[in-house]
Scaffold this active site. Structure first.
Site, PDB file in Angstrom:
ATOM      1  N   ASP A 171      92.938  99.165  47.770  1.00 24.08           N
ATOM      2  CA  ASP A 171      93.130  99.186  46.319  1.00 24.08           C
ATOM      3  C   ASP A 171      91.798  99.064  45.596  1.00 24.08           C
ATOM      4  O   ASP A 171      91.491  99.832  44.676  1.00 24.08           O
ATOM      5  CB  ASP A 171      94.011  98.004  45.893  1.00 24.08           C
ATOM      6  CG  ASP A 171      95.497  98.263  46.090  1.00 24.08           C
ATOM      7  OD1 ASP A 171      95.879  99.423  46.269  1.00 24.08           O
ATOM      8  OD2 ASP A 171      96.263  97.289  46.058  1.00 24.08           O
ATOM      9  N   LEU A 172      91.022  98.079  45.981  1.00 21.93           N
ATOM     10  CA  LEU A 172      89.778  97.795  45.261  1.00 21.93           C
ATOM     11  C   LEU A 172      88.762  98.915  45.416  1.00 21.93           C
ATOM     12  O   LEU A 172      88.124  99.336  44.440  1.00 21.93           O
ATOM     13  CB  LEU A 172      89.191  96.470  45.745  1.00 21.93           C
ATOM     14  CG  LEU A 172      90.036  95.229  45.433  1.00 21.93           C
ATOM     15  CD1 LEU A 172      89.453  94.003  46.119  1.00 21.93           C
ATOM     16  CD2 LEU A 172      90.138  95.004  43.933  1.00 21.93           C
TER      17      LEU A 172
END
Length: 399
Positions: A171-172
């Site tokens: 995600d990051l």
């Protein structure tokens, strides 16, 4: 520093994202001054505030993720809600979304629809697996990408089975990659005069982050496995015990290895036959680690870190999160930032790791995470709606 002086203050971003990957992109742009308008469903229509994965709006995760944005509630399934969205698109620079690849088209807010209204728009998308291909419409979240992208197979102790990384790394990183892509497209727009569609996926981001572990397979045909706390290829680099806790030592290569042995008072390890060169040390990693550990466990951790630093050997303690933020260097760097919230008071959030000499980070972030629809009246007023018109939109659950 006022927001007008921040590097991205001339850009307006329409943020349709939820969960974590897309909001990470929006946060990157917002922190550096972009006017980010977080478009959310009206409260009556939102059965999963925050996207269902980030927790309550006043929780630490949500507050850290959505600072420096304005919030507008908008029902994109209503014709008038969609019309308001496209009014915003007319003067916006960027649209961000992280729906499944087919959803934005069904809603009618895809790149082609936005480009017709504003050819200069840069449209940024994150999906689980890509915008086309056999998995395009499958739902995807961070841990699925960690597994499919190979990361879980190389994380953890040898033989213990797959292990998830302790942060939502797919995600990051996809969020950061998309922010980079958006900035590249904005720079390109200065030459072309038109925008473009920029997209990435959790799967692509995770595979990109494999880096040298991926190239070991692509170039050498080697399938990496779990190496635990040891560096996969550099020896000795890993975790070692001390009297009062564990620490990391990185002493790969002949020069650092000799320095380590001398600092530990074990110069005999330099010439010992099974450790005489880099290849032998890698081959006999277990025995070498045991010999080093026998010495490190005699030391207090801070004393050994100081001794190795003096010797020029990279090392450091393994901190808990509270110890990390209490570290004197971390405090000097100032990456823990503060933001003032009207209801929650002074909050600590994780700041930006990027430092610009002519645009320093302010001690306090300029805006806290907004309440749901906090700026709806303000933004609708900017579009020309009067009080009666806004009331009508609220009554119709358009906003």
């Amino acid at each position: 520093m006022s927001s007008s002086r921040l590097p991205l203050s001339r850009f307006r971003v329409l943020d349709l994202t939820a969960h974590r990957a897309g909001p990470t992109t929006a946060r990157q742009l917002a922190d550096w001054g972009a006017d980010v308008i977080k478009i959310e469903p009206p409260a009556a229509l939102d059965d999963e505030p925050g996207g269902g994965l980030i927790g309550k709006r006043h929780g630490s995760d949500f507050q850290n993720l959505h600072r420096n944005k304005r919030s507008l509630t908008l029902n994109l399934k209503e014709a008038e809600g969609k019309a308001i969205f496209f009014k915003l698109v007319e003067t916006a620079d960027v649209v961000l979304e992280n729906y499944r690849s087919d959803v934005k088209t069904r809603l009618g807010v895809d790149y082609e629809a936005c480009r017709k209204v504003n050819p200069r728009i840069v449209y940024g998308s994150i999906s689980g697996f890509g915008q086309d291909g056999p998995y395009a419409t499958r739902p995807g979240v961070d841990q699925i990408a960690q597994g499919m992208g190979g990361l879980m197979s190389i994380t953890g102790l040898p033989g213990q089975g797959p292990v998830r990384v302790g942060i939502p790394i797919a995600d990051l990183t996809s969020g950061h990659f998309l922010a980079q892509g958006v900035l590249i497209a904005l720079l390109d727009r200065e030459h072309t005069g038109v925008g473009q569609w920029v997209h990435t996926s959790l799967l692509e981001a995770q595979i990109a982050m494999l880096d040298f572990q991926g190239s070991r397979w692509l170039i050498e045909g080697d399938v990496p496995g779990q190496a635990g706390n040891d560096h996969p290829t550099s020896t000795p680099t890993g975790v070692f015990p001390t009297v009062d806790g564990h620490m990391n030592i990185a002493a790969a290569g002949d020069r650092l290895y000799r320095r380590l042995c001398r600092a530990l008072g074990r110069e005999d390890l330099i010439t010992q036959a099974e450790f005489a060169d880099t290849g032998l040390r890698r081959r006999n990693r277990v025995a070498l680690n045991e010999a080093i550990a026998a010495e490190t466990r005699k030391w207090k951790r801070a004393d050994l870190v100081a001794a190795l630093t003096e010797a020029g050997v990279p090392s450091g303690p393994i901190n808990s999160i509270d110890q990390t933020f209490g570290d004197e260097q971390v405090q000097h760097l100032g990456i823990a930032r503060k933001v003032e919230h009207a209801q929650l008071g002074t909050l600590g959030v994780v700041g930006q790791p990027i430092n610009l000499s002519a645009a320093p980070q302010p001690e306090t972030l300029r805006m806290p995470t907004p309440e749901l629809g906090e700026h709806s009246d303000q933004l609708l007023g900017e579009l020309g709606y009067d009080a009666d018109g806004i009331a009508r939109l609220r009554a119709g659950k358009v906003v």
